[in-house]
Each structure stands twice: as C-alpha cells, then as structure tokens.
Write an enzyme that holds these catalytic residues in place. Structure first.
Site, PDB file in Angstrom:
ATOM      1  N   GLY A   1     180.654  34.497  -0.554  1.00  0.00           N
ATOM      2  CA  GLY A   1     179.734  34.761  -1.647  1.00  0.00           C
ATOM      3  C   GLY A   1     180.030  33.851  -2.824  1.00  0.00           C
TER       4      GLY A   1
ATOM      5  CD  GLU B   1     171.738  37.308  -0.730  1.00  0.00           C
ATOM      6  OE1 GLU B   1     171.347  36.217  -1.199  1.00  0.00           O
ATOM      7  OE2 GLU B   1     172.235  38.207  -1.423  1.00  0.00           O
TER       8      GLU B   1
ATOM      9  N   GLY C   1     177.407  33.654  -5.524  1.00  0.00           N
ATOM     10  CA  GLY C   1     176.493  34.096  -6.577  1.00  0.00           C
ATOM     11  C   GLY C   1     176.664  35.587  -6.793  1.00  0.00           C
ATOM     12  CB  SER C   2     174.243  38.382  -6.941  1.00  0.00           C
ATOM     13  OG  SER C   2     173.615  38.241  -5.681  1.00  0.00           O
TER      14      SER C   2
END
Length: 191
Positions: A25, A99, A27-28
C-alpha cells in the site's frame, strides 16, 4: 480500459493453493486499513514514484467533479515507501471493489526495512484507464483536491492523511508534500 476494474482484477491472478500474499500500500491503504491482515511491515518498491495523477470518481470525488488520488508512475531510480500487509487472498474480494476505479493488480518485489525481499501485489492505475488525469502543476492539483468531495469524504482529507502517514514512515515524498503545501496555503492565496 473501463474505470471499473473489479472483474478484470478477479481474473488477473490465480490464488489456488496460496494461503497468504503480500499487498503493498502506498496511498490510502497505508492509513485506511479496512481489511484483515496477518502481518504488517514498512516496505518499499523500486523504480516507481507516487503521483496524484489518478481521478477519483467514486471515493474522493464524483463523475462531475473528480478528486485526485495517487497511483504509481515508472521512474528509474525512484523508491516508493509504503506499508506491506500479508493477507489472505480472500481480502481481494473486498479490495478489488474498493480499488475498482482504474486500478489493476500487478506483481512486484517488496524490500522490507530490514533489507529482506518478498513478492507481492500492488494496485496501480495506468494511463490507459478512463479515470487517469495525468500530470498537472502542483497548485492545480491542490486546487482540484481542495474542491473535490465524494462518498468517502473530502479529497483534502485523503491528501492530509497520506502526508501524515508518509511522515510517520520517514518517507520524503516531495510530490505529496508540495501539493500539501499548496493546499495549506490555499485560504491565504486562494489557489
């Protein structure tokens, strides 16, 4: 390529006989961990740079006023720091929907903070998806982020939480921090 990549991702890798796999991961996924995991470790991947070049029509914006979220762009010599999660393949039933806005799962080599390596998956929105917005000046990106709001909340919250998470990881993401700086100056300079 359609912005909804859910089914495409579900046909991308075969998880037969696999009990767990690493997920990277950047990003968020660093700060919004809404999935179960078996292990979590800081990690990085080589040759990729984090950029706010992907449109968000479903989480941090709308189809009429998309927000901007990060994706990865190939860049020789770059290093992208993030968080690795060892997960059950069942987690992708949820993550493929989360996503879905242009992101595809790719295999990548992770480098953990202790120097060891592992293979894992990473979601990347490539420039051939409908939601890809591409490069823009930092102030323009900040302006778009400042005004965008979607079902997951203000786009500015995404940027600020990501910047905070990257600092906690000891990452020096000049792109993210430059946009954050522009966003924070916005009220006084009216981006």
């Amino acid at each position: 390529m359609s912005a909804d990549t859910t089914e495409h991702n579900r046909n991308r890798q075969d998880f037969s006989g696999i009990e767990s796999i690493w997920l990277f991961g950047y990003g968020s996924l660093i700060y919004k961990v809404d999935f179960p995991y078996l292990e979590k470790r800081p990690a990085s991947i080589q040759g990729w740079a984090r950029r706010f070049w992907q449109g968000s029509h479903d989480h941090r914006g709308t189809p009429e006023a998309p927000g901007r979220v990060v994706t990865l762009i190939e860049q020789p010599g770059a290093k992208c720091k993030g968080m690795a999660f060892r997960v059950s393949p069942k987690v992708f039933e949820h993550l493929d929907v989360r996503e879905k806005n242009g992101y595809l799962r790719f295999t990548t080599t992770l480098t953990f903070d202790n120097g060891s390596h592992g293979e894992g998956l990473v979601y990347i929105a490539t420039e051939d998806n409908e939601a890809f917005l591409g490069e823009a000046p930092d102030a323009d990106i900040a302006r778009q982020i400042a005004s965008a709001v979607g079902p997951s909340g203000p786009n500015s919250e995404y940027l600020l939480r990501l910047a905070e998470s990257l600092r906690a990881l000891g990452d020096e993401c000049t792109h993210t921090f430059a946009i954050e700086s522009c966003l924070k100056k916005a009220p006084e300079e009216d981006l």
